[in-house]
Design an enzyme around this catalytic site. Structure first.
Site, mmCIF file in Angstrom:
data_model
loop_
_atom_site.group_PDB
_atom_site.id
_atom_site.type_symbol
_atom_site.label_atom_id
_atom_site.label_comp_id
_atom_site.label_asym_id
_atom_site.label_seq_id
_atom_site.Cartn_x
_atom_site.Cartn_y
_atom_site.Cartn_z
ATOM 1 N N SER A 18 0.817 -1.224 0.000
ATOM 2 C CA SER A 18 0.000 0.000 0.000
ATOM 3 C C SER A 18 0.848 1.271 0.000
ATOM 4 C CB SER A 18 -0.912 0.009 1.228
ATOM 5 O OG SER A 18 -1.609 1.243 1.289
ATOM 6 N N THR A 65 -9.240 -1.908 2.934
ATOM 7 C CA THR A 65 -9.012 -2.407 1.576
ATOM 8 C C THR A 65 -9.188 -3.922 1.547
ATOM 9 O OG1 THR A 65 -7.564 -2.253 -0.341
ATOM 10 C CG2 THR A 65 -6.462 -2.442 1.798
ATOM 11 N N LYS A 69 -13.488 -4.925 2.478
ATOM 12 C CA LYS A 69 -14.406 -3.841 2.081
ATOM 13 C C LYS A 69 -15.886 -4.178 2.267
ATOM 14 C CE LYS A 69 -11.675 -1.226 -1.237
ATOM 15 N NZ LYS A 69 -11.751 -0.574 -2.546
ATOM 16 N N ASN A 90 -14.807 1.808 1.905
ATOM 17 C CA ASN A 90 -13.345 1.954 1.855
ATOM 18 C C ASN A 90 -12.833 2.902 2.932
ATOM 19 O OD1 ASN A 90 -13.919 4.500 0.823
ATOM 20 N ND2 ASN A 90 -12.425 4.377 -0.826
ATOM 21 N N ASP A 105 -14.500 6.037 -3.383
ATOM 22 C CA ASP A 105 -13.923 5.689 -4.699
ATOM 23 C C ASP A 105 -14.608 6.438 -5.844
ATOM 24 O OD1 ASP A 105 -11.965 3.967 -3.820
ATOM 25 O OD2 ASP A 105 -13.212 2.177 -4.024
ATOM 26 N N GLY A 132 -17.016 -5.287 -11.474
ATOM 27 C CA GLY A 132 -16.571 -5.667 -10.124
ATOM 28 C C GLY A 132 -16.706 -4.511 -9.147
ATOM 29 N N LEU A 222 -8.770 2.817 -14.988
ATOM 30 C CA LEU A 222 -8.550 2.951 -13.543
ATOM 31 C C LEU A 222 -7.156 2.499 -13.117
ATOM 32 C CD1 LEU A 222 -11.894 1.910 -11.837
ATOM 33 C CD2 LEU A 222 -11.302 3.986 -13.068
ATOM 34 N N GLY A 245 -5.698 6.115 -13.686
ATOM 35 C CA GLY A 245 -6.278 5.959 -12.351
ATOM 36 C C GLY A 245 -5.526 6.625 -11.211
HETATM 37 P P1 ATR Z 1 -12.183 -4.869 -8.450
HETATM 38 O O1 ATR Z 1 -12.674 -4.701 -7.029
HETATM 39 O O2 ATR Z 1 -10.754 -4.394 -8.644
HETATM 40 O O3 ATR Z 1 -13.103 -4.269 -9.461
HETATM 41 P P2 ATR Z 1 -13.233 -7.504 -8.924
HETATM 42 O O4 ATR Z 1 -14.393 -7.168 -8.071
HETATM 43 O O5 ATR Z 1 -12.594 -8.841 -8.818
HETATM 44 O O6 ATR Z 1 -12.059 -6.437 -8.694
HETATM 45 O O7 ATR Z 1 -13.679 -7.239 -10.455
HETATM 46 C C1 ATR Z 1 -12.840 -7.471 -11.531
HETATM 47 C C2 ATR Z 1 -13.571 -7.114 -12.838
HETATM 48 O O8 ATR Z 1 -12.678 -7.293 -13.914
HETATM 49 C C3 ATR Z 1 -14.757 -8.012 -13.131
HETATM 50 O O9 ATR Z 1 -15.711 -7.281 -13.884
HETATM 51 C C4 ATR Z 1 -14.126 -9.135 -13.951
HETATM 52 O O10 ATR Z 1 -15.038 -9.811 -14.789
HETATM 53 P P3 ATR Z 1 -15.959 -11.013 -14.209
HETATM 54 O O11 ATR Z 1 -17.174 -10.374 -13.593
HETATM 55 O O12 ATR Z 1 -16.293 -11.824 -15.414
HETATM 56 O O13 ATR Z 1 -15.109 -11.758 -13.222
HETATM 57 C C5 ATR Z 1 -13.158 -8.309 -14.785
HETATM 58 N N1 ATR Z 1 -12.017 -9.088 -15.264
HETATM 59 C C6 ATR Z 1 -10.996 -9.558 -14.527
HETATM 60 N N2 ATR Z 1 -10.105 -10.206 -15.304
HETATM 61 C C7 ATR Z 1 -10.588 -10.149 -16.576
HETATM 62 C C8 ATR Z 1 -10.124 -10.630 -17.845
HETATM 63 N N3 ATR Z 1 -8.970 -11.299 -17.970
HETATM 64 N N4 ATR Z 1 -10.875 -10.360 -18.932
HETATM 65 C C9 ATR Z 1 -12.020 -9.672 -18.831
HETATM 66 N N5 ATR Z 1 -12.519 -9.202 -17.664
HETATM 67 C C10 ATR Z 1 -11.814 -9.433 -16.546
#
Ligand code: ATR
Length: 254
Positions: A18, A65, A69, A90, A105, A132, A222, A245
């Site tokens: 961090s 974090t 969260k 957060n 955020d 996500g 981001l 980001g």
């Molecule tokens: P964060 O809190 O950083 O947003 P997260 O909640 O794990 O992390 O969300 C990650 C996002 O990136 C999700 O929308 C994920 O898609 P899924 O809902 O299908 O899991 C997307 N993501 C992660 N890796 C990916 C990849 N290789 N290709 C496309 N989308 C991806």
């Protein structure tokens, strides 16, 4: 530090990576505020004890974090509207003995986007890639600020649909599969990548092929490591305004 110095910090697991302590302590020193900010590595089983401990020690507040969260929410007294809609906290503020959960955020993202690109969110037709935790904050802030239309494209369509249902009271929202996003690109004015695709160390991938990128729109990612992802490098080549980001990280903390 004196007996008047109060405690701030961040709880996560792991937490060694961090940059928050450097950023917050630099700001506190600059503003001559009587606080100190520490990083706490709290494993999930110890979260209730850590929250009670911070409260008992009179901490003014702290950041939260991964992976806490969501799990911290039932341990707090009140949850602010934005954090409730986003479904994640957060920041915790202790106000007159009451622990209030916030999510900064989305507001941090919005402030960075407006400062760096001058964009008026109310006129934007937006494509958000990902659904996500990060997408939820950003999408809520954009919808709440009056975005005209939002398309959420995600690898798992059901996750995009869930986010659409959260946002649809605020603006017009469409959920699509990542592979179907191309046909929604022609009238977009702002494209936002919220996925980790393109983040270090895998910097040679992008969430969309270069030839899909519309010319002259605003493209926002981001990710801030690297400062220019493949998506942003290709967008710049196509005459787009690019935004990363780093400002979001700074403003969510501020
Ligand atoms: P964060 O809190 O950083 O947003 P997260 O909640 O794990 O992390 O969300 C990650 C996002 O990136 C999700 O929308 C994920 O898609 P899924 O809902 O299908 O899991 C997307 N993501 C992660 N890796 C990916 C990849 N290789 N290709 C496309 N989308 C991806």
């Amino acid at each position: 530090m004196t007996t008047h110095t109060r405690l701030l910090g961040v709880m996560g697991h792991p937490i060694a990576h961090s940059k928050s302590p450097q950023m917050h302590n630099a700001a506190l020193t600059h503003q001559q505020l009587p606080y100190t900010y520490l990083a706490f590595d709290v494993c999930p089983e110890r979260l209730p004890q850590a929250v009670a401990g911070m409260h008992a020690l009179g901490a003014r507040g702290w950041n939260v974090t991964i992976p806490h969260k969501v799990s911290i929410m039932p341990l707090l007294d009140e949850i602010a509207e934005e954090a409730r809609v986003i479904g994640a906290v957060n920041t915790v503020v202790c106000e007159d003995g009451v622990l209030l959960g916030l999510n900064t955020d989305g507001a941090g993202y919005l402030q960075s986007l407006q400062e760096e690109t001058g964009l008026d969110v109310r006129k934007q037709r937006i494509l958000i890639i990902g659904a996500g935790g990060a997408a939820r904050g950003v999408a809520y802030a954009l919808a709440n600020a009056g975005a005209e239309h939002i398309v959420i494209a995600n690898r798992t369509r059901e996750n995009a649909e869930q986010l659409r249902d959260t946002l649809s009271p605020l603006t017009e929202v469409k959920a699509v599969h990542l592979e179907d996003m191309r046909r929604w690109l022609s009238d977009r004015t702002l494209i936002v990548n919220t996925t980790s695709v393109g983040m270090a160390p895998e910097t040679d991938v992008s969430p969309m092929p270069e030839e899909w990128l519309p010319e002259g729109v605003v493209v926002s990612d981001l990710i801030y490591n690297p400062a220019k992802t493949k998506l942003l490098r290709e967008a710049e080549k196509r005459g787009c305004v690019i935004h990363n980001g780093l400002g979001m990280f700074v403003h969510q903390g501020a």
